[in-house]
Design an enzyme around this catalytic site. Structure first.
Site: not given
Length: 225
Positions: A139, A121
């Protein structure tokens, strides 16, 4: 409304709401973005933006960062949480950037994910926001909304990322991932959520979620004396 129409509705609505898209984390270059994203794990962007100026006043590049000790870094970033792990990561990745990358942040997923404390990420955020490479960092907001919008099964973030990349045009990924984050914060939060304000979920959302939100909650019975 079929899936293709629902995807287009999401794109059109988000473009209308967010024609210009601010980046949530304050930074001035790829290195400061990388550090800010690393600090944002299990911490709000607002808190990160309060702490990074204090850290970057002392070290806003890997050469200055390694002049500090892990302990010094840890004390500054403590309010962001997970400071023992994050401080070691910041120091360690700064060392590697100097040793292997001439002090520059590498422009590849593989090289970024090889750095301490940098996961997929974080690498995706840096690749998209610093270098403009199409990526779709997922997220908690994106994971939650893709499920609410019945565009992913909510199984895990890896599956949500796959679904987002499959459904949305590649050239829109970088804008959309930020637009969905802002939308999630403003209109479709995890708590204190009003379906009336959440036009996307209200229009295309998962049937079971909409029914649950529209069903009046039973009031607690008053005890009799």
């Amino acid at each position: 409304m079929n899936k293709e129409a629902r995807v287009q509705f999401v794109i059109n609505t988000l473009k209308e709401l967010y024609p210009t898209i601010p980046v949530p984390l304050d930074h001035k270059d790829p290195y400061t973005l990388l550090i800010a994203v690393l600090l944002s794990a299990q911490c709000t962007d607002v808190r990160v933006n309060q702490i990074t100026p204090l850290l970057f006043a002392k070290a806003d590049n890997p050469y200055d960062m390694v002049k500090m000790s892990v302990e010094e870094i840890k004390e500054i970033i403590r309010p962001c949480g997970l400071s023992p792990m994050k401080s070691k990561g910041i120091y360690g990745l700064s060392e590697i950037l100097i040793e292997k990358h001439n002090g520059e942040v590498p422009q590849s997923f593989e090289a970024l994910e090889a750095l301490p404390a940098v996961g997929h990420k974080t690498a995706s955020v840096v690749m998209s926001q610093a270098f403009g490479v199409p990526a779709f960092p997922v997220d908690t907001h994106i994971h939650r909304l893709m499920y609410r919008w019945n565009l992913s099964n909510g199984k895990n973030v890896a599956q949500t990322e796959k679904d987002a990349k499959r459904l949305f045009p590649r050239e829109l990924w970088n804008d959309l991932h930020l637009q969905i984050i802002w939308y999630g914060r403003e209109y479709s939060p995890a708590r204190g959520w009003s379906l009336e304000k959440d036009i996307i979920t209200k229009t295309i959302g998962k049937k079971s979620i909409i029914e649950e939100m529209e069903t009046p909650k039973p009031s607690k019975k008053q005890g009799t004396k």
